[in-house]
Write a protein that holds these residues in place. Structure first.
Motif, PDB file in Angstrom:
ATOM      1  N   ILE A   1       1.068  -1.088  -0.110  1.00  0.00           N
ATOM      2  CA  ILE A   1       0.122  -0.113  -0.083  1.00  0.00           C
ATOM      3  C   ILE A   1       0.906   1.387  -0.222  1.00  0.00           C
ATOM      4  CG2 ILE A   1      -1.964   1.339   1.044  1.00  0.00           C
ATOM      5  CD1 ILE A   1      -2.601  -1.407   2.595  1.00  0.00           C
ATOM      6  N   PHE A   2       0.498   2.284  -0.735  1.00  0.00           N
ATOM      7  CA  PHE A   2       1.210   3.614  -1.002  1.00  0.00           C
ATOM      8  C   PHE A   2       0.361   4.830  -0.896  1.00  0.00           C
ATOM      9  CE2 PHE A   2       3.887   6.587  -2.955  1.00  0.00           C
ATOM     10  CZ  PHE A   2       5.268   6.582  -2.425  1.00  0.00           C
ATOM     11  N   MET A   3       0.754   5.826  -0.132  1.00  0.00           N
ATOM     12  CA  MET A   3      -0.200   7.029  -0.258  1.00  0.00           C
ATOM     13  C   MET A   3       0.615   7.861  -1.094  1.00  0.00           C
ATOM     14  SD  MET A   3      -0.717  10.183   0.894  1.00  0.00           S
ATOM     15  CE  MET A   3       0.639  10.584   1.946  1.00  0.00           C
ATOM     16  N   VAL A   4      -0.057   8.312  -2.281  1.00  0.00           N
ATOM     17  CA  VAL A   4       0.674   9.382  -3.181  1.00  0.00           C
ATOM     18  C   VAL A   4       0.315  10.596  -2.543  1.00  0.00           C
ATOM     19  CG1 VAL A   4       0.697  10.245  -5.374  1.00  0.00           C
ATOM     20  CG2 VAL A   4       0.018   7.919  -5.215  1.00  0.00           C
ATOM     21  N   PRO A   5       1.618  11.637  -2.214  1.00  0.00           N
ATOM     22  CA  PRO A   5       1.359  12.842  -1.473  1.00  0.00           C
ATOM     23  C   PRO A   5       0.766  14.143  -2.508  1.00  0.00           C
ATOM     24  CG  PRO A   5       3.471  12.309  -1.854  1.00  0.00           C
ATOM     25  CD  PRO A   5       2.835  11.143  -2.301  1.00  0.00           C
ATOM     26  N   GLU A   6      -0.058  13.750  -3.321  1.00  0.00           N
ATOM     27  CA  GLU A   6      -0.736  14.650  -4.286  1.00  0.00           C
ATOM     28  C   GLU A   6      -2.344  14.589  -3.969  1.00  0.00           C
ATOM     29  OE1 GLU A   6       0.877  16.740  -5.993  1.00  0.00           O
ATOM     30  OE2 GLU A   6       2.937  16.126  -6.073  1.00  0.00           O
ATOM     31  N   ALA A   7      -3.089  15.856  -4.056  1.00  0.00           N
ATOM     32  CA  ALA A   7      -4.160  15.866  -4.176  1.00  0.00           C
ATOM     33  C   ALA A   7      -4.940  15.393  -5.335  1.00  0.00           C
ATOM     34  CB  ALA A   7      -4.861  17.028  -3.538  1.00  0.00           C
ATOM     35  N   LEU A   8      -5.345  14.354  -5.837  1.00  0.00           N
ATOM     36  CA  LEU A   8      -5.827  13.883  -7.267  1.00  0.00           C
ATOM     37  C   LEU A   8      -7.276  14.134  -7.286  1.00  0.00           C
ATOM     38  CD1 LEU A   8      -3.368  10.875  -7.438  1.00  0.00           C
ATOM     39  CD2 LEU A   8      -3.106  12.944  -8.186  1.00  0.00           C
ATOM     40  N   TYR A   9      -8.189  14.437  -6.285  1.00  0.00           N
ATOM     41  CA  TYR A   9      -9.395  14.293  -6.769  1.00  0.00           C
ATOM     42  C   TYR A   9     -10.008  15.240  -5.509  1.00  0.00           C
ATOM     43  CZ  TYR A   9     -10.213  11.374  -2.438  1.00  0.00           C
ATOM     44  OH  TYR A   9     -10.167  10.922  -1.114  1.00  0.00           O
ATOM     45  N   TRP A  10     -11.442  15.754  -5.988  1.00  0.00           N
ATOM     46  CA  TRP A  10     -11.963  16.814  -5.223  1.00  0.00           C
ATOM     47  C   TRP A  10     -13.090  15.897  -4.213  1.00  0.00           C
ATOM     48  CZ3 TRP A  10     -10.999  21.799  -4.870  1.00  0.00           C
ATOM     49  CH2 TRP A  10     -10.293  22.272  -6.017  1.00  0.00           C
ATOM     50  N   TYR A  11     -13.172  16.165  -3.135  1.00  0.00           N
ATOM     51  CA  TYR A  11     -13.903  15.276  -2.108  1.00  0.00           C
ATOM     52  C   TYR A  11     -14.913  16.591  -1.608  1.00  0.00           C
ATOM     53  CZ  TYR A  11     -15.059  12.826   2.283  1.00  0.00           C
ATOM     54  OH  TYR A  11     -15.748  12.208   3.495  1.00  0.00           O
ATOM     55  N   ARG A  12     -16.250  16.018  -1.892  1.00  0.00           N
ATOM     56  CA  ARG A  12     -17.362  16.953  -1.332  1.00  0.00           C
ATOM     57  C   ARG A  12     -17.930  16.799  -0.090  1.00  0.00           C
ATOM     58  NH1 ARG A  12     -20.419  16.025  -5.522  1.00  0.00           N
ATOM     59  NH2 ARG A  12     -20.770  18.243  -6.429  1.00  0.00           N
ATOM     60  N   ILE A  13     -18.210  18.022   0.668  1.00  0.00           N
ATOM     61  CA  ILE A  13     -18.476  17.920   2.009  1.00  0.00           C
ATOM     62  C   ILE A  13     -19.973  18.453   2.218  1.00  0.00           C
ATOM     63  CG2 ILE A  13     -16.020  17.884   3.042  1.00  0.00           C
ATOM     64  CD1 ILE A  13     -16.230  20.786   3.594  1.00  0.00           C
ATOM     65  N   ASN A  14     -20.416  18.636   3.193  1.00  0.00           N
ATOM     66  CA  ASN A  14     -21.827  18.905   3.569  1.00  0.00           C
ATOM     67  C   ASN A  14     -22.679  18.480   2.385  1.00  0.00           C
ATOM     68  OD1 ASN A  14     -20.400  20.485   5.729  1.00  0.00           O
ATOM     69  ND2 ASN A  14     -20.357  22.373   4.459  1.00  0.00           N
ATOM     70  N   GLN A  15     -22.671  17.356   2.138  1.00  0.00           N
ATOM     71  CA  GLN A  15     -23.921  16.529   1.466  1.00  0.00           C
ATOM     72  C   GLN A  15     -24.364  15.444   2.259  1.00  0.00           C
ATOM     73  OE1 GLN A  15     -25.346  17.596  -1.271  1.00  0.00           O
ATOM     74  NE2 GLN A  15     -24.076  19.600  -1.462  1.00  0.00           N
ATOM     75  N   THR A  16     -25.301  14.768   1.875  1.00  0.00           N
ATOM     76  CA  THR A  16     -25.688  13.686   2.286  1.00  0.00           C
ATOM     77  C   THR A  16     -24.814  12.409   1.879  1.00  0.00           C
ATOM     78  OG1 THR A  16     -27.946  14.351   2.361  1.00  0.00           O
ATOM     79  CG2 THR A  16     -27.560  12.034   2.451  1.00  0.00           C
ATOM     80  N   ARG A  17     -24.353  11.825   2.879  1.00  0.00           N
ATOM     81  CA  ARG A  17     -23.181  10.862   2.387  1.00  0.00           C
ATOM     82  C   ARG A  17     -23.956   9.419   2.191  1.00  0.00           C
ATOM     83  NH1 ARG A  17     -19.058  12.219   0.168  1.00  0.00           N
ATOM     84  NH2 ARG A  17     -18.076  10.524   0.824  1.00  0.00           N
ATOM     85  N   MET A  18     -23.374   8.516   1.519  1.00  0.00           N
ATOM     86  CA  MET A  18     -23.798   7.172   1.229  1.00  0.00           C
ATOM     87  C   MET A  18     -23.772   6.483   2.561  1.00  0.00           C
ATOM     88  SD  MET A  18     -22.608   6.269  -2.283  1.00  0.00           S
ATOM     89  CE  MET A  18     -23.436   4.799  -2.720  1.00  0.00           C
ATOM     90  N   ARG A  19     -22.881   6.698   3.557  1.00  0.00           N
ATOM     91  CA  ARG A  19     -22.758   5.983   4.518  1.00  0.00           C
ATOM     92  C   ARG A  19     -23.616   6.551   5.858  1.00  0.00           C
ATOM     93  NH1 ARG A  19     -16.234   5.103   3.734  1.00  0.00           N
ATOM     94  NH2 ARG A  19     -16.303   4.917   1.470  1.00  0.00           N
ATOM     95  N   GLN A  20     -24.350   7.552   5.717  1.00  0.00           N
ATOM     96  CA  GLN A  20     -24.728   8.384   7.021  1.00  0.00           C
ATOM     97  C   GLN A  20     -25.724   7.562   7.952  1.00  0.00           C
ATOM     98  OE1 GLN A  20     -26.938  12.030   5.650  1.00  0.00           O
ATOM     99  NE2 GLN A  20     -26.545  12.837   7.961  1.00  0.00           N
ATOM    100  N   SER A  21     -26.562   6.782   7.149  1.00  0.00           N
ATOM    101  CA  SER A  21     -27.400   5.817   8.002  1.00  0.00           C
ATOM    102  C   SER A  21     -26.867   4.512   8.366  1.00  0.00           C
ATOM    103  CB  SER A  21     -28.798   5.731   7.032  1.00  0.00           C
ATOM    104  OG  SER A  21     -29.588   4.627   7.744  1.00  0.00           O
ATOM    105  N   GLN A  22     -26.498   4.465   9.617  1.00  0.00           N
ATOM    106  CA  GLN A  22     -25.942   3.107   9.969  1.00  0.00           C
ATOM    107  C   GLN A  22     -26.741   2.872  11.183  1.00  0.00           C
ATOM    108  OE1 GLN A  22     -21.840   3.758  10.935  1.00  0.00           O
ATOM    109  NE2 GLN A  22     -21.235   4.745   8.989  1.00  0.00           N
ATOM    110  N   TYR A  23     -26.624   1.257  11.297  1.00  0.00           N
ATOM    111  CA  TYR A  23     -27.326   0.670  12.542  1.00  0.00           C
ATOM    112  C   TYR A  23     -26.802   1.096  13.886  1.00  0.00           C
ATOM    113  CZ  TYR A  23     -30.023  -2.159   9.176  1.00  0.00           C
ATOM    114  OH  TYR A  23     -30.751  -2.678   8.113  1.00  0.00           O
TER     115      TYR A  23
END
Length: 750
Positions: A649-671
């Motif tokens: 596993i390797f982490m690339v120290p570059e920002a390669l995508y845009w991450y949206r915040i303050n939106q309804t996440r697919m994981r918000q509803s959890q048991y």
């Protein structure tokens, strides 16, 4: 020369499996055994400790002397002072001061992005600051020096190992003072997230270095015991640089010095042996040694650690000896040496419990200052063995007491060095010419090296967000890398807009093959597994429909995958608010991950986001993603399983995508808020002894219950303040009421 990439284990040896007697680390002279003609090099030192703005300190002193030596030899030297702290004069003053000595001194400025808040930001800011600055001068330096301390060079080294930057630059990591080693020496526990982060990155700095130089065999042996994979054939033991012009040998004077003052010389903390010093003197007094004998003056010369309680020790010492103890906490490195040299009867006492290659010993040897030091650590390696019986004592109060008794009765001999200062400096300078003359690390392709442009399958997870899906798809269509296919997996969308968008996508023609897979709502693990089953590419890029890829994302991942042979790649990201990334650019923040720091997995996710790039065959080999319905942390659990399964596993120290915040996440509803944590524990505890497995479960529960997964994990005061802010937020009149109560209590006339 071998590649510096620590993934190439054939270029390294696991020294931890060898007998201690087998560990042999050459000196720089053994590597640069052939004299090379001089040529001026461009050399950089990256450090947050440097004599001038910092009063004193071993790392800052070592780098100051190194900068001077390299500059005086004719090289161009740049010091990037990775800090804004200045306790002496001003940073502008030191810029001019070193410029007159032909050293370019550059204080840190603000980084060009705003980092997202989070528990890792405090430890990642310094490495990011170094990377941000060094990238602006990428092609300039032949050699970059950086200490493993505080992991300042971590992201720079990560960038080099990725194949993206600094391919012609040699990184030299100086082993100085690892945090774990420090904590062990001060008998301190590891109780915060930041320490786990720093310890991981410090070890990786050593392992990713092109060359490692350490002043003592002792510290390298300690690293071996702690499981460091030291670079094979490129790890050296060499005394720190000390300019020959600064060496002063007192000719014609007696080699025995009558002791008039005992000076504790070093940082005032447990690791440096301050307790031993006090106990030894108190014991001598109790044994009657000072009966009928004048008690020598006692001075403490060094900085006090913030958390260390010095006052009780001073009170005890003064009460026992019946004298006034002098304490100097604010003397600079030159001023401290001037104090020791001012009177011949002053003897430096350095009773460290553990030390690497203490610069105090170098300075006393070079300046002919009488001293005694403990046998712990690497200090005695600097002293001629014949002098050990006179100036080296066992690291214990009794050992120091016996040594003090001897020098107070018989005088303190002036010790000699175990090495020749001038020869060591010559070897050090010659080695730089040799290192710069070595071929730069060549990019080596991995198993897919014959696939110049491997097919990449971009798998987009989607559920009831049709408008956002269009944006995500558009961002993939704009990729500069063109050998792509796109697989959209719909996880049982029910809203009309999403169903229409999916139908439109299936009817449209695109520059890449685009397919839509529909399934019942089964949540993210099942979505990604469906994408794996449908994908035909050699690699898969997983995306969520609410994020957007930057144009170079796939091309960058493909390049790094070929260079590192990694099975799983993650990266940094830039956040955005709103419908598109350019809507509110002033609100963008950069999220920085660390990589495969398994120790932090109990508390938070150091690996990266689910927006990751994987080798398809590798991820299939470990069974893909586990499938839980409405249970979060699927990405962290996947990374943990991948790591424990032996995937790289390797982490690339570059920002390669845009991450949206303050939106309804697919994981918000959890048991359950704990379900994801339990999910991550499963691969960690599998196959463990039951007691150890339960210990991990307990540790995870304690961390979660006590807020160790939050940004204020290592800051109890911060948690208290945050709790206070929440209370005030829920009751607008609470603060006003508190003011009234205060005034009634302390201003009754009102």
């Amino acid at each position: 020369m071998p590649s510096p990439d620590f993934f190439y284990q054939r270029d390294r040896i696991d020294l931890a499996g060898q007998a201690r007697s087998d560990l042999a680390f050459p000196g720089l002279g053994q590597a640069a055994c052939t004299a090379l003609p001089f040529r001026p090099l461009n050399i950089c030192i990256i450090t947050q400790d440097f004599v001038g703005p910092v009063l004193n300190g071993g790392i800052g002193t070592a780098y100051m002397y190194a900068a001077r030596a390299l500059s005086e030899a004719g090289h161009k030297v740049t010091v990037f002072y990775c800090s804004k702290s200045c306790v002496n004069e001003t940073l502008e003053y030191w810029r001019d001061f070193y410029a007159k000595r032909h050293i370019e001194f550059i204080p840190a400025d603000d980084i060009d992005v705003v980092l997202a808040r989070g528990p890792m930001t405090s430890v990642m800011r310094l490495p990011y600051m170094a990377l941000d600055w060094l990238k602006t001068r990428e092609m300039e330096f032949d050699i970059v020096h950086v200490s493993e301390w505080s992991a300042t060079g971590y992201l720079c080294l990560q960038a080099k190992c990725s194949g993206l930057h600094f391919q012609k630059t040699r990184f030299v990591v100086k082993c100085s003072s690892p945090l774990l080693w420090n904590r062990m020496g001060n008998a301190e526990t590891i109780a915060d997230v930041r320490s786990l982060s720093t310890m991981f990155m410090e070890r990786r700095c050593v392992e990713m270095a092109d060359y490692v130089i350490c002043g003592s065999r002792y510290l390298l042996n300690w690293m071996v015991d702690q499981g460091y994979a030291l670079p094979h054939g490129r790890t050296y033991v060499q005394p720190n640089v000390f300019p020959v012009g600064d060496i002063h040998i007192r000719e014609g004077e007696s080699r025995i010095v009558e002791v008039e003052e005992l000076v504790f010389f070093g940082r005032l903390e447990s690791r440096k042996g301050i307790h031993f010093f006090v106990d030894a003197l108190v014991n001598l007094k109790a044994d009657g040694f000072f009966d009928g004998r004048q008690v020598p003056r006692v001075t403490l010369l060094g900085k006090v650690r913030k958390t260390f309680k010095l006052a009780p020790l001073i009170e005890r010492l003064q009460a026992s000896l019946g004298i006034e103890v002098t304490v100097y906490q604010d003397k600079s490195q030159p001023a401290a040496l001037d104090y020791l040299k001012a009177e011949r009867g002053r003897v430096a006492v350095m009773p460290s419990l553990m030390d690497n290659s203490p610069f105090g010993v170098y300075e006393c040897l070079a300046k002919a200052i009488p001293f005694v030091t403990s046998s712990a650590g690497g200090g005695r390696e600097l002293i001629a063995e014949a002098d050990w019986p006179d100036v080296v004592f066992e690291a214990s109060p009794n050992g120091l007491a016996c040594c003090l008794r001897s020098i107070l009765e018989n005088g303190c001999p002036l010790a000699t060095a175990s090495f020749d200062f001038e020869k060591s400096l010559s070897e050090w300078l010659q080695w730089h010419l040799w290192a710069a003359d070595q071929p730069a690390s060549e990019r080596r392709a991995g198993p897919d090296g014959n696939l110049k442009k491997p097919l990449v399958s971009v798998c987009i997870a989607h559920h009831n967000r049709g408008a956002l899906l269009r944006n995500a798809l558009e961002s993939v269509l704009k990729q500069t890398y063109r050998n792509l296919e796109i697989v959209i997996v719909d996880d049982g969308s029910t809203d009309g807009q999403s169903i229409k968008v999916l139908a439109d996508i299936e009817k449209s023609a695109y520059s890449f093959p685009v397919s839509v897979v529909r399934q019942d709502n089964r949540y993210l693990g099942a979505v990604r597994n469906s994408g794996i089953a449908q994908a035909k590419g050699d690699y898969i890029l997983f995306m969520d429909d609410d994020n957007e890829a930057k144009p170079e994302e796939v091309a960058t991942f493909v390049k790094v995958a070929g260079h590192t042979e990694a099975d799983v790649l993650t990266c940094c990201s830039d956040t955005f608010v709103g419908f598109r990334p350019d809507t509110e650019p002033d609100k963008s923040r950069r999220i920085i991950y660390q990589g495969e720091n398994l120790a932090m997995a109990l508390m938070l996710n150091p690996f990266g986001d689910s927006n990751c790039f994987v080798r398809r065959e590798a991820v299939k080999r470990i069974g893909g993603f586990s499938e839980y319905y409405k249970v979060g942390m699927d990405d962290l659990e996947f990374f943990v399983r991948a790591y424990l399964s032996g995937l790289k596993i390797f982490m690339v120290p570059e920002a390669l995508y845009w991450y949206r915040i303050n939106q309804t996440r697919m994981r918000q509803s959890q048991y359950s808020r704990y379900a994801g944590r339990v999910r991550v524990l499963e691969p960690l505890t599998q196959g463990m002894q039951p007691e150890i497995a339960n210990l991990l479960r307990y540790a995870s529960g304690m961390c979660h219950e006590h807020g160790q997964t939050t940004g204020s994990a290592a800051n109890p005061k911060g948690r208290i303040k945050e709790a206070g802010r929440r209370v005030v937020g829920h009751s607008a009149g609470l603060e006003k009421l508190a003011r009234r109560v205060y005034h009634r209590l302390f201003n009754p006339q009102r």
